[in-house]
Scaffold this active site. Structure first.
Site, PDB file in Angstrom:
ATOM      1  N   GLY A  16      32.089 -75.855  41.364  1.00 20.00           N
ATOM      2  CA  GLY A  16      32.946 -75.944  42.456  1.00 20.00           C
ATOM      3  C   GLY A  16      32.545 -77.600  42.929  1.00 20.00           C
ATOM      4  O   GLY A  16      31.645 -78.358  42.452  1.00 20.00           O
ATOM      5  N   TYR A 123      30.070 -63.511  29.849  1.00 19.43           N
ATOM      6  CA  TYR A 123      31.168 -63.391  31.025  1.00 19.43           C
ATOM      7  C   TYR A 123      31.858 -62.058  30.941  1.00 19.43           C
ATOM      8  O   TYR A 123      31.770 -61.452  31.969  1.00 19.43           O
ATOM      9  CB  TYR A 123      32.216 -64.491  30.887  1.00 19.43           C
ATOM     10  CG  TYR A 123      33.014 -64.706  31.850  1.00 19.43           C
ATOM     11  CD1 TYR A 123      32.828 -65.096  33.119  1.00 19.43           C
ATOM     12  CD2 TYR A 123      34.687 -64.228  31.666  1.00 19.43           C
ATOM     13  CE1 TYR A 123      33.773 -65.199  34.147  1.00 19.43           C
ATOM     14  CE2 TYR A 123      35.438 -64.525  32.739  1.00 19.43           C
ATOM     15  CZ  TYR A 123      34.953 -64.812  33.760  1.00 19.43           C
ATOM     16  OH  TYR A 123      35.979 -65.033  34.816  1.00 19.43           O
ATOM     17  N   LYS A 127      30.550 -59.611  33.642  1.00 19.96           N
ATOM     18  CA  LYS A 127      31.626 -59.045  34.768  1.00 19.96           C
ATOM     19  C   LYS A 127      31.938 -57.603  34.743  1.00 19.96           C
ATOM     20  O   LYS A 127      32.101 -56.857  35.728  1.00 19.96           O
ATOM     21  CB  LYS A 127      33.297 -59.520  34.537  1.00 19.96           C
ATOM     22  CG  LYS A 127      33.271 -61.147  34.873  1.00 19.96           C
ATOM     23  CD  LYS A 127      33.268 -61.100  36.448  1.00 19.96           C
ATOM     24  CE  LYS A 127      33.237 -62.672  36.708  1.00 19.96           C
ATOM     25  NZ  LYS A 127      33.081 -62.985  38.224  1.00 19.96           N
ATOM     26  N   HIS A 159      39.379 -78.340  38.501  1.00 24.53           N
ATOM     27  CA  HIS A 159      38.726 -79.569  37.946  1.00 24.53           C
ATOM     28  C   HIS A 159      39.099 -80.221  36.709  1.00 24.53           C
ATOM     29  O   HIS A 159      39.807 -79.497  35.980  1.00 24.53           O
ATOM     30  CB  HIS A 159      37.301 -78.921  37.676  1.00 24.53           C
ATOM     31  CG  HIS A 159      36.167 -80.157  37.754  1.00 24.53           C
ATOM     32  ND1 HIS A 159      36.073 -81.186  36.677  1.00 24.53           N
ATOM     33  CD2 HIS A 159      35.220 -80.524  38.716  1.00 24.53           C
ATOM     34  CE1 HIS A 159      35.034 -82.166  37.160  1.00 24.53           C
ATOM     35  NE2 HIS A 159      34.462 -81.666  38.203  1.00 24.53           N
TER      36      HIS A 159
HETATM   37  O1  LIG Z   1      42.795 -76.740  24.991  1.00 25.43           O
HETATM   38  C1  LIG Z   1      43.088 -75.842  24.788  1.00 25.43           C
HETATM   39  C2  LIG Z   1      42.556 -74.851  25.773  1.00 25.43           C
HETATM   40  C3  LIG Z   1      42.618 -73.473  25.385  1.00 25.43           C
HETATM   41  N1  LIG Z   1      43.470 -73.188  24.304  1.00 25.43           N
HETATM   42  C4  LIG Z   1      43.932 -71.629  24.087  1.00 25.43           C
HETATM   43  O2  LIG Z   1      44.631 -71.226  25.288  1.00 25.43           O
HETATM   44  C5  LIG Z   1      44.244 -69.778  25.601  1.00 25.43           C
HETATM   45  C6  LIG Z   1      43.842 -69.691  27.223  1.00 25.43           C
HETATM   46  O3  LIG Z   1      42.609 -70.276  27.146  1.00 25.43           O
HETATM   47  P1  LIG Z   1      41.877 -70.487  28.568  1.00 25.43           P
HETATM   48  O4  LIG Z   1      40.640 -71.260  28.090  1.00 25.43           O
HETATM   49  O5  LIG Z   1      42.855 -71.074  29.602  1.00 25.43           O
HETATM   50  O6  LIG Z   1      41.555 -68.984  29.078  1.00 25.43           O
HETATM   51  P2  LIG Z   1      41.132 -67.598  28.425  1.00 25.43           P
HETATM   52  O7  LIG Z   1      42.545 -66.961  28.498  1.00 25.43           O
HETATM   53  O8  LIG Z   1      40.603 -67.794  27.064  1.00 25.43           O
HETATM   54  O9  LIG Z   1      40.048 -67.052  29.190  1.00 25.43           O
HETATM   55  C7  LIG Z   1      40.326 -66.901  30.746  1.00 25.43           C
HETATM   56  O10 LIG Z   1      40.571 -65.662  30.950  1.00 25.43           O
HETATM   57  C8  LIG Z   1      40.877 -65.145  32.219  1.00 25.43           C
HETATM   58  C9  LIG Z   1      39.862 -65.626  33.070  1.00 25.43           C
HETATM   59  O11 LIG Z   1      38.955 -64.420  33.400  1.00 25.43           O
HETATM   60  C10 LIG Z   1      39.283 -66.648  32.751  1.00 25.43           C
HETATM   61  O12 LIG Z   1      39.674 -67.754  33.781  1.00 25.43           O
HETATM   62  C11 LIG Z   1      39.051 -67.133  31.522  1.00 25.43           C
HETATM   63  O13 LIG Z   1      37.766 -66.793  30.885  1.00 25.43           O
HETATM   64  C12 LIG Z   1      43.560 -69.541  24.537  1.00 25.43           C
HETATM   65  O14 LIG Z   1      43.911 -68.867  23.425  1.00 25.43           O
HETATM   66  C13 LIG Z   1      42.882 -70.777  24.069  1.00 25.43           C
HETATM   67  O15 LIG Z   1      42.237 -70.462  22.763  1.00 25.43           O
HETATM   68  C14 LIG Z   1      44.150 -74.081  23.614  1.00 25.43           C
HETATM   69  O16 LIG Z   1      44.918 -73.875  22.905  1.00 25.43           O
HETATM   70  N2  LIG Z   1      44.026 -75.302  24.061  1.00 25.43           N
END
Ligand SMILES: O=c1ccn([C@@H]2O[C@H](COP(=O)(O)OP(=O)(O)O[C@H]3OC[C@@H](O)[C@H](O)[C@H]3O)[C@@H](O)[C@H]2O)c(=O)[nH]1
Length: 312
Positions: A16, A123, A127, A159
């Site tokens: 935060g 995580y 949870k 962020h």
């Molecule tokens: O730069 C990136 C970042 C992520 N991704 C992909 O995009 C998808 C979403 O990734 P994120 O990191 O945004 O979030 P995730 O869905 O994996 O996890 C999220 O789930 C729900 C919430 O509880 C949390 O905010 C977080 O854990 C994943 O398949 C990841 O591999 C990319 O392709 N490129």
């Protein structure tokens, strides 16, 4: 704050920032405490939104032990606080309790498919046990609990280094860098805008629903579609770059929100493109802010002694 409540924000500033709440600092109904929920907290409140824990995969994997402590010891501490003062507690749980789901879309009665020793376990399992703790306190001590299973959410005040996909893609598109797609980009997600989530959390807190409720936007897309959509909305010429896939990355995710609709009268109302445009506007301003506000220590002026003149 806008409904006229007295609000105490408790943050250890691991992910935060003071800037996120600076517009309330100085308001008579607002208090900001620098505190880590892993330590007990003694305050008087009647509702607790237990939102503590890093939520971005790179953040929660950066220090898995801290993530576990926050979700276990931290949750015990806030449940203890709720019990002591008779407060109602809302836990920010997650769609990650469903793991890499075999049921699609995910309903609240699905038990999930989680790797208990994988990189996401701190995580997911953190949870899951936090939910278990809530219901143990409800049964044994009569604490009133609410559990929101929050699906992917984005919006202003994320962020710049958050590391989740929406902020990554927007910042990459704005800066003309390649958009980094992990794996083939065929994995799906459904993204909700932050104000929809906030309305859902408040509705759940003030409802009589004590069982878990999914809060998310059911509009599902592949990650590759998201990359293309964000590129188009930004008007960016960035390339799309395919990197290796993340371990245990859920392949499909979409909330079933029938329960929230029926029991809370809630559903998301902000269309995806409108939300993305607001986030793009925010990150554009953040990049300008960063360019204009780099901290450069000013050289100290030389101390000049008064009253004496030196003659060499
Ligand atoms: O730069 C990136 C970042 C992520 N991704 C992909 O995009 C998808 C979403 O990734 P994120 O990191 O945004 O979030 P995730 O869905 O994996 O996890 C999220 O789930 C729900 C919430 O509880 C949390 O905010 C977080 O854990 C994943 O398949 C990841 O591999 C990319 O392709 N490129």
């Amino acid at each position: 704050m806008m409904d006229g409540h007295e609000v105490t924000v408790v943050d250890n500033f691991f992910t935060g920032r003071k800037r996120n709440v600076e517009h309330w600092i100085g308001h008579e109904n607002f208090e900001l405490i620098n505190h880590d929920v892993v330590e007990p907290l003694y305050i008087e409140v009647d509702q607790i939104y237990h939102l503590a824990s890093p939520a971005s995969p790179p953040n929660y994997m950066y220090n898995p032990i801290k993530t576990l402590k926050t979700n276990t010891i931290g949750t015990l501490n806030v449940l203890g606080l709720a019990k002591r003062v008779g407060a109602r507690l809302l836990l920010a749980s997650t769609s990650e309790v469903y793991g890499d789901p075999e049921v699609h879309p995910q309903t609240e009665d699905y038990w999930g498919h989680v790797n208990p020793i994988g990189p996401r376990a701190c995580y997911d399992e953190g949870k899951r046990v936090a939910e278990t703790m809530c219901y143990a306190y409800m049964k044994q001590e009569g604490v009133e609990v609410r559990v929101a299973r929050i699906f992917n959410t984005f919006g202003p005040r994320m962020h710049m280094n958050d590391g989740r996909v929406v902020s990554n893609f927007i910042l990459q598109a704005l800066q003309g860098e390649p958009l980094t797609v992990y794996g083939s980009g065929s994995q799906t997600r459904a993204f909700q805008y932050v104000s929809d989530l906030v309305n859902g959390l408040v509705a759940l807190m003030n409802s009589n629903v004590s069982s878990p409720v999914n809060l998310g936007n059911p509009e599902e897309h592949t990650i590759l579609e998201f990359a293309q959509l964000i590129k188009n909305l930004v008007g960016s010429g960035s390339e799309i770059q395919f990197l290796s896939e993340a371990q245990d990355d859920p392949q499909k995710r979409k909330p079933d929100i029938k329960k929230a609709k029926l029991m809370l009268g809630w559903e998301p109302v902000v269309p995806l493109e409108e939300g993305l445009n607001k986030a793009i506007h925010y990150f554009r301003k953040e990049l300008e802010y960063q360019a204009n506000n780099q901290y450069i220590p000013k050289p100290k002026p030389a101390r000049i002694k008064k009253g004496r003149t030196r003659h060499n």
